[in-house]
Design a protein around this motif. Structure first.
Motif, PDB file in Angstrom:
ATOM      1  N   GLY A  21       0.826  -1.217   0.000  1.00 17.17           N
ATOM      2  CA  GLY A  21       0.000   0.000   0.000  1.00 17.17           C
ATOM      3  C   GLY A  21       0.857   1.262   0.000  1.00 17.17           C
ATOM      4  O   GLY A  21       0.533   2.240  -0.685  1.00 17.17           O
ATOM      5  N   ILE A  22       1.959   1.236   0.733  1.00 18.47           N
ATOM      6  CA  ILE A  22       2.853   2.410   0.778  1.00 18.47           C
ATOM      7  C   ILE A  22       3.440   2.645  -0.615  1.00 18.47           C
ATOM      8  O   ILE A  22       3.449   3.763  -1.118  1.00 18.47           O
ATOM      9  N   VAL A  23       3.916   1.561  -1.227  1.00 18.18           N
ATOM     10  CA  VAL A  23       4.577   1.689  -2.535  1.00 18.18           C
ATOM     11  C   VAL A  23       3.598   2.209  -3.584  1.00 18.18           C
ATOM     12  O   VAL A  23       3.954   3.045  -4.412  1.00 18.18           O
ATOM     13  N   SER A  24       2.346   1.772  -3.518  1.00 18.04           N
ATOM     14  CA  SER A  24       1.411   2.280  -4.538  1.00 18.04           C
ATOM     15  C   SER A  24       0.984   3.721  -4.241  1.00 18.04           C
ATOM     16  O   SER A  24       0.516   4.414  -5.132  1.00 18.04           O
ATOM     17  N   GLY A  25       1.219   4.199  -3.009  1.00 20.03           N
ATOM     18  CA  GLY A  25       0.830   5.581  -2.684  1.00 20.03           C
ATOM     19  C   GLY A  25       1.993   6.574  -2.707  1.00 20.03           C
ATOM     20  O   GLY A  25       1.792   7.758  -2.399  1.00 20.03           O
ATOM     21  N   PHE A  26       3.190   6.102  -3.030  1.00 21.34           N
ATOM     22  CA  PHE A  26       4.358   6.990  -3.002  1.00 21.34           C
ATOM     23  C   PHE A  26       5.115   6.851  -4.325  1.00 21.34           C
ATOM     24  O   PHE A  26       5.893   5.902  -4.506  1.00 21.34           O
ATOM     25  N   GLY A  28       7.511   6.540  -7.322  1.00 16.81           N
ATOM     26  CA  GLY A  28       8.966   6.322  -7.384  1.00 16.81           C
ATOM     27  C   GLY A  28       9.484   5.372  -6.314  1.00 16.81           C
ATOM     28  O   GLY A  28      10.672   5.061  -6.291  1.00 16.81           O
ATOM     29  N   ALA A  29       8.591   4.885  -5.447  1.00 19.44           N
ATOM     30  CA  ALA A  29       9.054   3.973  -4.392  1.00 19.44           C
ATOM     31  C   ALA A  29       9.270   2.573  -4.957  1.00 19.44           C
ATOM     32  O   ALA A  29       8.536   2.123  -5.836  1.00 19.44           O
ATOM     33  N   LYS A  30      10.318   1.918  -4.449  1.00 19.78           N
ATOM     34  CA  LYS A  30      10.620   0.535  -4.865  1.00 19.78           C
ATOM     35  C   LYS A  30      10.483  -0.365  -3.656  1.00 19.78           C
ATOM     36  O   LYS A  30      10.870   0.027  -2.551  1.00 19.78           O
ATOM     37  N   LEU A  31       9.990  -1.566  -3.905  1.00 16.73           N
ATOM     38  CA  LEU A  31       9.770  -2.512  -2.805  1.00 16.73           C
ATOM     39  C   LEU A  31      10.731  -3.693  -2.952  1.00 16.73           C
ATOM     40  O   LEU A  31      10.893  -4.228  -4.051  1.00 16.73           O
ATOM     41  N   VAL A  32      11.361  -4.079  -1.864  1.00 16.74           N
ATOM     42  CA  VAL A  32      12.153  -5.311  -1.895  1.00 16.74           C
ATOM     43  C   VAL A  32      11.848  -6.116  -0.640  1.00 16.74           C
ATOM     44  O   VAL A  32      11.815  -5.578   0.463  1.00 16.74           O
ATOM     45  N   SER A  33      11.586  -7.402  -0.870  1.00 18.19           N
ATOM     46  CA  SER A  33      11.358  -8.302   0.257  1.00 18.19           C
ATOM     47  C   SER A  33      12.684  -8.995   0.568  1.00 18.19           C
ATOM     48  O   SER A  33      13.199  -9.752  -0.259  1.00 18.19           O
ATOM     49  N   PHE A  34      13.217  -8.721   1.745  1.00 17.41           N
ATOM     50  CA  PHE A  34      14.490  -9.325   2.166  1.00 17.41           C
ATOM     51  C   PHE A  34      14.374 -10.859   2.097  1.00 17.41           C
ATOM     52  O   PHE A  34      15.283 -11.556   1.626  1.00 17.41           O
ATOM     53  N   ALA A  80      12.779   6.247  -3.029  1.00 17.22           N
ATOM     54  CA  ALA A  80      12.468   5.583  -1.759  1.00 17.22           C
ATOM     55  C   ALA A  80      12.560   4.078  -1.971  1.00 17.22           C
ATOM     56  O   ALA A  80      11.886   3.531  -2.847  1.00 17.22           O
ATOM     57  N   VAL A  81      13.408   3.427  -1.202  1.00 20.47           N
ATOM     58  CA  VAL A  81      13.516   1.965  -1.256  1.00 20.47           C
ATOM     59  C   VAL A  81      12.915   1.434   0.041  1.00 20.47           C
ATOM     60  O   VAL A  81      13.346   1.816   1.126  1.00 20.47           O
TER      61      VAL A  81
END
Ligand code: ATP
Ligand code: AMP
Ligand code: MG
Length: 190
Positions: A21-26, A28-34, A80-81
């Motif tokens: 939800g954060i990534v779709s609302g910000f 340029g944000a990128k999501l990575v699952s450790f 934002a990562v």
């Protein structure tokens, strides 16, 4: 230098849901699952078949995967990562830190976000989610895990100098939790 947000919380609290939800609302944000980065390395080595087998490996093997993942993620750049990860892992050898000093130093977080929910909600989420093999837990043991998470978070904040932002992921209100974090990031990124 962009924002580097490390999102943590105990299993089943709703980290992945809130981070998406954060990534779709910000923009340029990128999501990575450790955990996904660790899993890819473990699958290539034929050490596991499923992401929930990772915590059952020896701590020695988990440490190798953790180090590989931290090195890979440390190279990611962007406005934002967001790193979806854990403060501690319940292994067969005891509770083990997900963000020991070398790992968190490589991740260089600008912000730490702890996702929380009520023990009863977490218990229901763990048992209802059939995509995962999560550990069963009582409300008492979940309350202990939540307290332990705050302890680990305090240490991580002190080691990194990054502020800790605690967000409640109330039942059915994941969008609101994500929005609260987005508003904080908008202020931080000004
Ligand atoms: P893990 O650490 O095991 O990866 P997680 O913290 O990433 O867990 P999720 O997979 O995001 O947790 O969520 C666990 C379950 O709870 C999922 O089935 C998800 O759809 C559900 N869930 C997440 N947030 C909420 C919420 N606010 N209300 C109701 N259900 C939720
Ligand atoms: P997740 O989908 O976030 O639960 O990640 C899958 C698995 O990866 C977790 O259950 C842990 O076994 C492992 N994992 C994730 N983050 C870390 C970390 N920082 N250190 C060690 N193991 C981790
Ligand atoms: Mg998750």
């Amino acid at each position: 230098m962009g924002l580097r947000i490390v999102v943590v919380g105990i299993p089943g609290v709703g980290k992945t849901t809130v981070v998406e939800g954060i990534v779709s609302g910000f923009p340029g944000a990128k999501l990575v699952s450790f955990g996904t980065v660790m899993l890819e390395a473990a699958l290539a080595l034929k050490w596991v078949k499923h992401r929930d087998d990772l915590r059952r490996l020896t701590v020695e093997k988990q440490k190798k995967l953790q180090k590989l993942a931290a090195t890979k993620i440390s190279k990611m750049q962007g406005r934002a990562v967001l790193v979806d990860t854990h403060l501690f892992i319940r292994t067969e050898e005891g509770f083990w830190p997900g963000l020991p000093f070398d790992v968190v130093r490589a991740l260089k977080p600008t912000h730490l976000v702890l996702v929380e929910a009520a023990p009863e909600e977490i218990a229901r989420r763990r048992s209802a989610d059939k995509t995962r093999y999560r550990d069963a837990a009582t409300t008492e043991s979940l309350a202990e895990e939540l307290a332990m998470a705050r302890g680990f978070l305090t240490v991580t904040s002190t080691l990194t100098g990054a502020p800790m932002f605690i967000v409640r992921n109330a039942e059915g209100r994941q969008a609101e939790a994500a929005q609260t974090v987005v508003r904080m990031l908008e202020k931080a990124g000004r």
